[in-house]
Design a protein around this motif. Structure first.
Motif, PDB file in Angstrom:
ATOM      1  N   HIS A 105       3.525  19.994 -36.736  1.00 26.70           N
ATOM      2  CA  HIS A 105       4.228  20.376 -35.498  1.00 26.70           C
ATOM      3  C   HIS A 105       3.415  21.420 -34.753  1.00 26.70           C
ATOM      4  O   HIS A 105       2.666  22.200 -35.356  1.00 26.70           O
ATOM      5  CB  HIS A 105       5.657  20.857 -35.772  1.00 26.70           C
ATOM      6  N   ASP A 267       1.463  28.601 -38.616  1.00 32.34           N
ATOM      7  CA  ASP A 267       2.585  27.663 -38.763  1.00 32.34           C
ATOM      8  C   ASP A 267       2.898  27.103 -37.382  1.00 32.34           C
ATOM      9  O   ASP A 267       3.582  27.748 -36.608  1.00 32.34           O
ATOM     10  CB  ASP A 267       3.792  28.388 -39.368  1.00 32.34           C
ATOM     11  N   GLU A 300      10.699  23.970 -35.162  1.00 26.63           N
ATOM     12  CA  GLU A 300      11.279  25.279 -35.490  1.00 26.63           C
ATOM     13  C   GLU A 300      12.753  25.386 -35.092  1.00 26.63           C
ATOM     14  O   GLU A 300      13.421  26.353 -35.441  1.00 26.63           O
ATOM     15  CB  GLU A 300      10.473  26.402 -34.816  1.00 26.63           C
ATOM     16  N   HIS A 446       5.942  33.267 -39.837  1.00 29.35           N
ATOM     17  CA  HIS A 446       6.803  33.553 -38.671  1.00 29.35           C
ATOM     18  C   HIS A 446       6.677  34.994 -38.166  1.00 29.35           C
ATOM     19  O   HIS A 446       7.388  35.377 -37.251  1.00 29.35           O
ATOM     20  CB  HIS A 446       8.273  33.221 -38.938  1.00 29.35           C
TER      21      HIS A 446
HETATM   22 MN    MN Z   1       8.028  27.472 -39.216  1.00 31.76          MN
END
Ligand code: MN
Ligand code: MN
Length: 471
Positions: A105, A267, A300, A446
């Motif tokens: 992603h 991420d 997310e 994060h």
């Molecule tokens: Mn994440």
């Protein structure tokens, strides 16, 4: 031979430290790969910027836009709503026999502006922007750090303005000021999750008022005058805009040996970059199965929306690919193609943080520097919400990685019952394909600045390349 150590080597499972077990050539390659990755990470702070970067890289690699009615070659891509990239290299076998797919992603936790963000704080005489955070962030981490403003504004005539303020040294940054410790007695008494509330997350936009006449809200007016002069916009243009605050600045080496990379959005841009680099390596004549990368959005926030992994864009692409390739493209063939496919849900995993080791169970957690992580299942509590990869498929991946000399480790997200999380694996599994989670370990996930190891970055690239070539 025959000593206890050798016996354990023969019979036990032990992950390998990349830096101990790799050749000098491999180590050098890992550092070189990281240099290119840092440039990518510094340039791509948003979904749209990652899409733009990918288009350029794919075009440079001689990929062409997919046209279902006119096959233009064996390296094809398509963009969906400026937020998804899907690219394919067509292999020798029919697509209906199944594809090898890597799906990361490209959205990252961030602080979005509200649709009507601008207001004047009359007490402090400051122009302010209201925000609405996106994804799972610890709010306090985002206070009192330099933020850059990225995004798009669609002007009244439809023109798309691309905004990026705060990345270059001569551009201003934006700050959401936290409370000073001297006066934080009440804040200290709160639970960490409540110490900074969403309503505290307003960013200072400007402080000079418009002085030519006695205007009400002269600070806010001056902000609007600057915006109008610079971009030709008015306040109502915010209403449709997508503007995001992200940590300002470039990705950096971390550690005295420069073995780690600190940056915003590993991420999941680490899996995006490595899978993009992997598909760019492929030659159609050298692969049996068609190889695909699928960059999703909205992971997310639950993979919702028409750019998330739950939407129909992926099936639409495969249908077009079948058609372009001269194969049947009815729903039966489409179903078969997906059912026969193998998918890597390419997402990061939580590597053990040396400051907070107790949330992991070390024998089943990821350790930085020990290679790409294979994850059989994610989820929470009793594996709730997880895709649980089939044993046969997990074993096949392990075999492949061993054959291709990929440094890898088995890793689950955390100790049982301390929390949990998911990936898009379960949304891709609805097609009936084999799906496994496989990606890079991250420390401090994060947070505005996350950490990864260059060893794991490079191992992820090698893992994805071998999967697309030989999986
Ligand atoms: Mn994440
Ligand atoms: Mn992720």
């Amino acid at each position: 031979m025959g000593s206890k150590d050798n016996k354990m080597k023969e019979l036990g499972y032990e992950r390998q430290n990349f830096w101990k077990t790799s050749s000098d050539k491999e180590k050098k390659a890992a550092f070189k790969f990281a240099d290119e990755y840092k440039e990518f990470l510094s340039e791509c702070k948003t979904v749209r910027e990652t899409v733009e970067f990918s288009i350029k890289a794919l075009e440079k690699g001689k990929f062409q836009e997919l046209d279902p009615n006119n096959k233009k070659g064996d390296k094809l891509y398509k963009i969906y709503r400026q937020k998804n990239v899907i690219a394919a290299v067509i292999g020798k076998r029919p697509i209906a026999e199944g594809l090898n797919i890597i799906a990361p992603h490209i959205d990252t936790p961030r602080v979005d502006l509200k649709q009507n963000p601008l207001y004047e704080d009359s007490l402090t005489q400051l122009g302010m922007l209201r925000t609405h955070y996106y994804g799972g962030i610890k709010k306090y981490q985002w206070m009192s750090i330099p933020l850059a403003l990225h995004g798009v504004i669609i002007k009244k005539d439809g023109e798309v303005l691309h905004i990026s303020i705060g990345e270059n040294d001569d551009e201003p940054v934006f700050v959401m000021p936290d409370l000073l410790p001297h006066l934080a007695a009440d804040q200290y008494a709160q639970k960490v999750g409540d110490a900074v509330k969403a309503s505290h997350m307003n960013v200072i936009f400007n402080s000079i008022p418009y002085v030519d006449e006695k205007q009400k809200e002269a600070i806010k007016l001056n902000a609007l005058m600057i915006l109008n002069e610079r971009y030709g916009i008015t306040e109502s243009d915010f209403l449709s805009a997508e503007l995001e605050l992200v940590p300002a600045g470039k990705a950096r080496d971390a550690g005295i040996d420069a073995s780690l990379v600190a940056g915003y959005g590993h991420d999941d841009r680490v899996c995006s970059y490595t899978s993009l680099a992997a598909i760019l390596e492929l030659k159609p004549e050298n692969i049996d199965k068609t190889a695909v990368i699928f960059f999703t959005d909205k992971e997310e926030v639950g993979s919702e929306g028409n750019t998330g992994a739950r939407s129909a864009q992926f099936l639409d692409f495969i249908a077009d690919l079948l058609k372009a390739n001269g194969e049947p493209y009815d729903s039966y063939t489409l179903r078969k193609a997906m059912m026969n496919s193998q998918i890597i849900s390419a997402d990061v995993n939580a590597a053990i943080n040396p400051n907070f080791p107790s949330v992991h169970e070390k024998d089943n957690a990821v350790i930085m520097g020990h290679g790409v992580s294979l994850t059989k299942y994610t989820g929470a509590r009793g594996k709730s919400g997880s895709n649980d990869a089939n044993a046969e498929f997990v074993a096949k991946m392990i075999r492949l990685f061993n054959e291709e000399k990929v440094n890898w480790q088995m890793g689950s997200l955390g100790a049982v019952d301390v929390g949990g999380g998911g990936t898009i694996a379960k949304f891709l599994a609805v097609y009936g394909a084999e799906v496994i989670d496989c990606g890079t370990g991250v420390v401090g996930m994060h947070a505005p600045w996350e950490l990864i190891s260059k060893a794991d970055l490079y191992s992820t690239f090698k893992a994805y390349t071998s999967f697309l070539k030989k999986g």
